[in-house]
Scaffold this active site. Structure first.
Site: not given
Length: 277
Positions: A175-177, A179-180
């Protein structure tokens, strides 16, 4: 005929009935399967469009370009500007909604220029059971979800990707960054870049998959698959990792002993408020 072939034909037929389509194309396996089916349905009436922003890792852009070329589908990059929205930056549980809303607004312009094409996403049936506000953004934007509509799950998506000969059929989901970054910690270009650099470093060390989660006070929580954890904990590599993460701006480092768990930040939301936090 293989067991997956009838499913592939149903997907191709369903997309073919839609006419002109624009695929929200991340280069991940889900959207790649939709793009491949669209290209086979009618190569003259489909376009794959990939978002380009600080929340998308460079390697994912490169992957999207390569897979689109393999499929043979026309491919475009569009700049999205979700980072200009305060609702996105503040990073509450609706962050994904505002990100996808911005993406679909950009895709709507491409779709209109393509003769009022229909926008397709790679949402599969398993996605419908997770907390994903981006799906609601898609519904409001009238984005169609052919995989989910046909009941195609993650396992079948992988089978379809192999059936279509896609080189990313076994690439782990990423998933996209943004989401971290734990909810409540602001999404900034600096934090997104830090995550990208840290995960790139781990991949360069040979880890098959990883997540670098950002918590308050610039704490990095590292996740790798459990079988690979002993190597991560080896004194020499752990020291190199600590030195590098400090160099790029993290203040603290912790390793998650439960291993890699995709989407685990959403577990906090579920535990607090069920499926409607």
């Amino acid at each position: 005929m293989t067991l997956i072939e009838p499913i592939a034909q149903k997907l191709i037929q369903r997309i073919g009935q839609m006419g002109r389509v624009v695929v929200a194309f991340s280069g991940g396996v889900d959207s790649s399967v939709v793009a491949a089916a669209a290209q086979q349905a009618d190569a003259s009436s489909c376009t794959a469009v990939t978002a380009q922003s600080p929340s998308v890792a460079s390697w994912q852009i490169d992957l999207a370009k390569r897979v689109a070329s393999e499929i043979g589908i026309p491919h475009r990059l569009v700049q999205t500007h979700e980072g200009q929205l305060q609702q996105y930056v503040r990073n509450d549980q609706q962050r994904c909604f505002y990100c996808k809303q911005t993406l679909y607004q950009s895709l709507a312009a491409v779709a209109e220029a393509s003769g009022d094409a229909i926008i397709l996403s790679g949402t599969n049936s398993d996605d419908m059971g997770d907390y994903r506000p981006g799906i609601e953004a898609g519904r409001l934007a009238n984005v169609q979800t052919p995989l989910a509509d046909l009941g195609i799950d993650k396992h079948q998506v992988r089978q379809l990707a192999a059936h279509f000969g896609l080189s990313n059929h076994d690439v782990p989901a990423s998933p996209c960054l943004a989401s971290r970054i734990v909810y409540g910690v602001a999404v900034t270009p600096e934090r997104l870049r830090r995550v990208e650099l840290a995960e790139d470093w781990l991949r360069e060390q040979g880890f098959s998959d990883c997540r670098v989660r950002v918590h308050e006070n610039e704490l990095a929580r590292i996740e790798v698959p459990k079988p690979e954890m002993p190597r991560l904990l080896s004194p020499e590599l752990a020291l190199d990792l600590s030195s590098y993460l400090t160099e790029i701006g993290f203040q603290f480092l912790t390793i998650d002993l439960q291993g890699l768990r995709s989407g685990n930040l959403n577990q906090v939301l579920v535990s607090i408020g069920g499926n409607n936090p």
